[in-house]
Structure formats: structure tokens, C-alpha cells
Write an enzyme that holds these catalytic residues in place. Structure first.
Site, PDB file in Angstrom:
ATOM      1  N   HIS A 124       0.823  -1.181  -0.218  1.00 54.43           N
ATOM      2  CA  HIS A 124       0.078   0.015  -0.038  1.00 54.43           C
ATOM      3  C   HIS A 124       0.908   1.116   0.012  1.00 54.43           C
ATOM      4  O   HIS A 124       0.511   2.231  -0.549  1.00 54.43           O
ATOM      5  CB  HIS A 124      -0.978  -0.010   1.358  1.00 54.43           C
ATOM      6  N   HIS A 131       1.164  -3.866   9.374  1.00 56.10           N
ATOM      7  CA  HIS A 131       2.658  -3.677   9.137  1.00 56.10           C
ATOM      8  C   HIS A 131       3.225  -3.099  10.136  1.00 56.10           C
ATOM      9  O   HIS A 131       2.626  -2.646  11.037  1.00 56.10           O
ATOM     10  CB  HIS A 131       2.758  -2.788   7.872  1.00 56.10           C
TER      11      HIS A 131
END
Length: 404
Positions: free
Chosen positions: A146, A197
Site C-alpha cells: 500500500h 505492517h
């Protein structure tokens, strides 16, 4: 007969050589043994940072960062890019399509080479609001796709807007740069907040994104010139797409990353073939652009109402045709095949074990009696190539006939 430029032979030959020697030398395993322990330690030590950010847990933040993640996800770009083509900004659309394909390939390659874990849940709270996020959670962590995609695509869009408008106003450029930084920052913080993450993944995505964006800004003109007016474009890109399937590294454990790459590999192939064939009809620089006298908002809405059902129909038909033809072709050529999901009749073993991707040599020697070829890969490639081709060739032809 069209001659083949020497640089194409050297480029494709180099990739083929890499596939062979990287397999013989076990490059993936050696790189993983060097990088995985180090990255894993950073992920573990970064858990405290994730937990500190998640102390601000709130339903509003859950919704905000989940929506932002969807807006910069691969499925969103898959839906957005056709509209960009049909809006008349064809150069931006084809550049962003190829750029996200390149980002997806490079990012997923690094993910599966390093095979580093995401933050452990628990203690980290992982928010997966959509099916796409659940699939993303099955991938490895480094780098953050992303973050990578946001850096590259928002950065390239800013470059295009400034170039298209011819703006030389420093304040406008600074505002655009600040907006890009804000979006990238929100995405990075959001991925940590959602538990998807760790900090090292975000830093890796940011660094890789800046590197790819810098490279792309140096070569985008050459790539575009080759696609619209180069020699041997279709056969070169088809061969490149085929080789990239085999050049992809084998992860430590099965992940969906290879499927994502295959889909965008097919999209890039379909776009390139379609653009190369119809550039002068539908994609040149003088085509009508949205919100002009030649392409009003009502006409654009008409394009959407015609285009979206058409490309979905083409996607369905391409998949059905590939599922019918490819197994027959494989059996005719004596190639043993299996299917992990698309063709139940060819799934004769445990589905979970079949998901593991073959090594480089197994991929190259798929005709060997000791192994079989997962026909789903070719089906997925052709399915998305057909969809992308329809976006830039079939659908614009319909627009022309319907006066849209």
C-alpha cells in the site's frame, strides 16, 4: 516479416538466463537466509511501536484507515484505471497501469524472497474489514504494498498534472507535494494502526517506492514511445509476460502474491496489445477529454454504463474460454496439468498442498513426468489480458459506434 531489434533479444535473453542461473545457484534461498532473520528481528522489536499507535483505538480511526486502505488497494486501481482510459487521459492511464504492474511485481518479489512475517496477532490487533484485506494478511510483510503503490502512483499523478497544466507556480507545486506526502503518511500510519505492517515494512515500501518512481520518471517517455510506435511490440510483451511468470521467486510458504502478480501481468499484456493496435484510433493525444465540449459529463456516464458491463462480460468469457481450451491443449501436447481452484476435475490432490508454487526449474520443466503445471496461472493471465484488451480496444470501438 518484422525484424526483431537486438535490444529485445538481449533483454529477454537476460531474463531467461537469470531464471536458469538463479535456480542453479539457489539465489532466492541464499538471499532469504541473509535478509529474513534481520527483518524478522526488526518486526519483533517494532511490535511495541504498533501497540503504542493502537492505544488510540477508536471506531472512527478503524473506519478511516480501512477506507483509505481500500482506496489505494489493487482492486480500487483495477476499477479506477478503465475510467481513466475512457476519460480521455490515455497517456496517464497506460503509464499508471504499467507502473502499478511494475510496483506489484517488484514489491511481491521482495515479499516472497525475504518471507518476513507481519506483526504477530495477538498481541497486535489486526483489523481486516474486507475480503481483500483478509487476503493481504496472508502475504508476507516487507515491503508494504500500500505504501509502495501510494508513493509511486500519487507521485506520478502529481508529475502528470503539473506537466499537463504547464504550471510553474512554486506554491502550487509545494501544495501538490504536501498533499502527496499527507496521503502517503496517512497510509503508512494507517497500515501500522490496522496491525497489517510494522515500521520496517513501511520504511521498506517508502524507500522502494521512491526508487521505482525516480526510475519511472526517467524512462516513462521511452516506454510510451515503444508501446505506441515501436517494433515487434506485441510478441515482445507476450514473451516478457511469459518469462516473468517463471522469474518470480518461490516463497517460503504459499501466499496469494503470485496470483496478484499474474493478474496484473495479464492486465499489462492486454493494455499494451490493445494500445499498440488502436493508438491512432482511440488513444492519441487529441482524443476528447472529460468535462470538455467534446466529452461532457453525461457522455462519460454513458461510457461507464456501457463499458463496465462489457469488460465484466469479456472477463467472464475469457475465463470460460481459457478453462475450456487450455486443458485440451495441454493434454494434446502431453503436458500434465492440475488446477488448484478453477477446474475442480483437475484437482485430484489436497488443495492446500497444491497451492505451493513450484521452483524455477519445475516451472521451466513443467512438461517433466515428475511434476505438473498449474493451469490456473495461464487461465488467470489470459482472463485479465482479455479484460484489459477490452478496456482499450473493444469498449472504445463500442463508444465510437454509439457516438459516445
Amino acid at each position: 516479416m518484422e525484424s526483431i531489434p537486438g535490444w529485445q533479444l538481449i533483454f529477454l535473453g537476460g531474463i531467461a538466463t537469470w531464471i536458469v542461473f538463479s535456480s542453479i545457484l539457489n539465489v532466492t534461498q541464499k538471499l532469504r537466509s541473509l535478509t529474513q532473520p534481520l527483518v524478522s528481528r526488526y518486526v519483533m522489536s517494532g511490535t511495541s511501536i504498533v501497540l503504542k499507535i493502537q492505544k488510540y483505538e477508536h471506531s472512527f480511526l478503524d473506519a478511516l484507515f480501512s477506507v483509505l486502505s481500500c482506496v489505494v488497494s489493487v482492486p480500487f486501481y483495477t476499477a479506477f484505471l478503465p475510467l481513466l482510459f475512457w476519460s480521455g487521459h490515455c497517456k496517464l492511464a497506460r503509464q499508471m497501469t504499467l507502473l502499478i504492474s511494475f510496483c506489484d511485481y517488484m514489491g511481491n518479489c521482495i515479499k516472497d524472497v525475504v518471507s518476513a512475517p507481519r506483526p504477530s496477532s495477538p498481541p497486535v490487533r489486526r483489523v481486516t474489514a474486507t475480503k481483500d484485506e483478509e487476503d493481504n494478511a496472508m502475504e508476507y510483510g516487507l515491503p508494504s504494498s500500500h505504501t509502495l503503490n501510494t508513493v509511486c502512483l500519487s507521485g506520478y499523478m502529481l508529475h502528470y498534472i503539473l506537466s499537463y497544466t504547464g504550471s510553474e507556480d512554486v506554491s502550487t507545486e509545494l501544495m501538490g507535494f504536501a498533499l502527496v506526502c499527507l496521503v502517503v503518511g496517512l497510509i503508512g500510519v494507517g497500515r501500522i494502526y490496522l496491525g497489517m505492517h510494522s515500521l520496517i515494512d513501511i520504511i521498506g515500501g517508502l524507500a522502494l517506492g521512491l526508487g521505482i518512481l525516480t526510475l519511472w520518471l526517467c524512462v516513462d517517455t521511452y516506454i510510451d514511445d515503444f508501446i505506441v510506435s515501436g517494433q515487434n511490440v506485441a510478441s515482445f510483451w507476450a514473451t516478457l509476460s511469459f518469462l516473468l511468470l517463471f522469474a518470480y521467486p518461490t516463497p517460503e510458504l504459499p501466499t496469494p502474491s503470485y496470483e496478484y502478480h499474474t493478474a496484473f501481468n495479464g492486465v499489462a499484456l492486454g493494455i499494451v496489445i490493445g494500445i499498440q493496435q488502436t493508438y491512432h484510433q482511440f488513444h492519441h493525444e487529441n482524443v476528447p477529454r472529460i468535462l470538455t465540449s467534446h466529452l461532457g459529463l453525461h457522455a462519460f456516464v454513458g461510457r461507464i454504463l456501457v463499458g463496465i458491463p462489457t469488460i465484466l462480460l469479456v472477463k467472464f468469457c475469457s475465463k470460460a474460454l481459457a478453462k475450456w481450451i487450455l486443458p485440451i491443449l495441454a493434454y494434446t501436447l502431453g503436458i500434465p496439468v492440475r488446477s488448484t481452484s478453477y477446474i475442480p476435475a483437475l484437482n485430484g490432490t489436497d488443495k492446500r498442498s497444491d497451492l505451493k508454487q513450484p521452483s524455477y526449474v519445475q516451472k521451466l520443466l513443467f512438461f517433466s513426468k515428475q511434476t505438473s503445471y498449474d493451469v490456473d496461472t495461464s487461465i488467470r493471465l489470459l482472463q485479465y489480458a482479455g479484460l484489459a484488451w477490452s478496456v482499450v480496444d473493444l469498449v472504445p470501438s463500442l463508444f465510437s459506434h454509439l457516438g459516445l
